[in-house]
Write a protein that holds these residues in place. Structure first.
Motif, PDB file in Angstrom:
ATOM      1  N   UNK A 116     -81.139 -10.027 -16.473  1.00 22.94           N
ATOM      2  CA  UNK A 116     -80.220  -8.932 -16.151  1.00 22.94           C
ATOM      3  C   UNK A 116     -79.950  -8.859 -14.661  1.00 22.94           C
ATOM      4  N   UNK A 117     -78.825  -8.242 -14.344  1.00 26.56           N
ATOM      5  CA  UNK A 117     -78.448  -7.915 -12.974  1.00 26.56           C
ATOM      6  C   UNK A 117     -77.710  -6.586 -13.021  1.00 26.56           C
ATOM      7  N   UNK A 118     -78.262  -5.566 -12.395  1.00 27.86           N
ATOM      8  CA  UNK A 118     -77.625  -4.256 -12.395  1.00 27.86           C
ATOM      9  C   UNK A 118     -77.519  -3.717 -10.978  1.00 27.86           C
ATOM     10  N   UNK A 119     -76.551  -2.832 -10.785  1.00 26.96           N
ATOM     11  CA  UNK A 119     -76.320  -2.180  -9.498  1.00 26.96           C
ATOM     12  C   UNK A 119     -76.309  -0.675  -9.738  1.00 26.96           C
ATOM     13  N   UNK A 120     -77.054   0.073  -8.922  1.00 26.61           N
ATOM     14  CA  UNK A 120     -77.113   1.538  -9.016  1.00 26.61           C
ATOM     15  C   UNK A 120     -76.647   2.131  -7.689  1.00 26.61           C
ATOM     16  N   UNK A 121     -75.901   3.246  -7.752  1.00 27.70           N
ATOM     17  CA  UNK A 121     -75.442   3.934  -6.544  1.00 27.70           C
ATOM     18  C   UNK A 121     -75.707   5.429  -6.684  1.00 27.70           C
ATOM     19  N   UNK A 122     -75.880   6.103  -5.528  1.00 31.63           N
ATOM     20  CA  UNK A 122     -76.135   7.551  -5.532  1.00 31.63           C
ATOM     21  C   UNK A 122     -75.654   8.138  -4.215  1.00 31.63           C
ATOM     22  N   UNK A 123     -75.050   9.322  -4.279  1.00 27.22           N
ATOM     23  CA  UNK A 123     -74.620  10.057  -3.082  1.00 27.22           C
ATOM     24  C   UNK A 123     -75.202  11.464  -3.163  1.00 27.22           C
ATOM     25  N   UNK A 124     -75.600  12.002  -1.993  1.00 27.39           N
ATOM     26  CA  UNK A 124     -76.218  13.330  -1.945  1.00 27.39           C
ATOM     27  C   UNK A 124     -75.617  14.125  -0.796  1.00 27.39           C
ATOM     28  N   UNK A 125     -75.355  15.392  -1.061  1.00 28.57           N
ATOM     29  CA  UNK A 125     -74.856  16.308  -0.042  1.00 28.57           C
ATOM     30  C   UNK A 125     -75.819  17.471   0.069  1.00 28.57           C
ATOM     31  N   UNK A 126     -76.432  17.657   1.216  1.00 27.45           N
ATOM     32  CA  UNK A 126     -77.337  18.781   1.462  1.00 27.45           C
ATOM     33  C   UNK A 126     -76.475  19.920   1.990  1.00 27.45           C
ATOM     34  N   UNK A 127     -76.218  20.895   1.125  1.00 28.97           N
ATOM     35  CA  UNK A 127     -75.302  21.981   1.436  1.00 28.97           C
ATOM     36  C   UNK A 127     -75.858  22.853   2.548  1.00 28.97           C
ATOM     37  N   UNK A 128     -77.114  23.258   2.419  1.00 24.76           N
ATOM     38  CA  UNK A 128     -77.798  24.028   3.460  1.00 24.76           C
ATOM     39  C   UNK A 128     -79.289  23.712   3.373  1.00 24.76           C
ATOM     40  N   UNK A 129     -80.123  24.562   3.947  1.00 26.93           N
ATOM     41  CA  UNK A 129     -81.564  24.295   3.998  1.00 26.93           C
ATOM     42  C   UNK A 129     -82.192  24.175   2.608  1.00 26.93           C
ATOM     43  N   UNK A 130     -81.672  24.883   1.616  1.00 32.76           N
ATOM     44  CA  UNK A 130     -82.303  24.906   0.290  1.00 32.76           C
ATOM     45  C   UNK A 130     -81.483  24.255  -0.811  1.00 32.76           C
ATOM     46  N   UNK A 131     -80.171  24.206  -0.703  1.00 35.87           N
ATOM     47  CA  UNK A 131     -79.322  23.687  -1.773  1.00 35.87           C
ATOM     48  C   UNK A 131     -78.861  22.266  -1.473  1.00 35.87           C
ATOM     49  N   UNK A 132     -78.844  21.447  -2.529  1.00 34.06           N
ATOM     50  CA  UNK A 132     -78.268  20.104  -2.421  1.00 34.06           C
ATOM     51  C   UNK A 132     -77.661  19.723  -3.765  1.00 34.06           C
ATOM     52  N   UNK A 133     -76.713  18.817  -3.713  1.00 32.68           N
ATOM     53  CA  UNK A 133     -76.058  18.315  -4.914  1.00 32.68           C
ATOM     54  C   UNK A 133     -75.979  16.790  -4.793  1.00 32.68           C
ATOM     55  N   UNK A 134     -76.139  16.088  -5.920  1.00 30.39           N
ATOM     56  CA  UNK A 134     -76.120  14.624  -5.905  1.00 30.39           C
ATOM     57  C   UNK A 134     -75.390  14.112  -7.145  1.00 30.39           C
TER      58      UNK A 134
END
Length: 99
Positions: free
Chosen positions: A50-68
């Protein structure tokens, strides 16, 4: 065990809020019988390369909240280990840190 198996991962931090990562995983031909006489690894009860590729992006909104958001097996490679592995998979995350 396959003769060749490799993982390459890279991460980037664009600024204090944005980060991203990408990873590639490769495994050469594998066998499940002791004498390596498997005919076709791309079937039920088979083990394939097999050959696979994984990607991920993350945005840290403020000190406590983040979304990915991420995509596993971006190249949608079909591979087997006794059963088919999942193909392209999307995932999202909303996170709140208590500290």
């Amino acid at each position: 065990m396959p003769r060749w198996r490799a993982t390459l991962q890279a991460g980037w931090r664009f600024d204090n809020g944005w980060s991203a990562s990408a990873a590639a995983r490769y495994s050469g031909s594998q066998f499940r019988t002791l004498d390596n006489s498997d005919v076709n690894g791309f079937t039920y009860m088979g083990v394939s390369r097999f050959f696979t590729v994984d990607v991920r992006a993350r945005w840290k909104i403020d000190h406590q909240w983040s979304v990915a958001f991420g995509i596993d097996n971006l190249n949608n490679y079909r591979y087997w280990n006794f059963h088919p592995y999942p193909q392209r998979t999307y995932h999202a995350e909303l996170k709140y840190d208590l500290q």
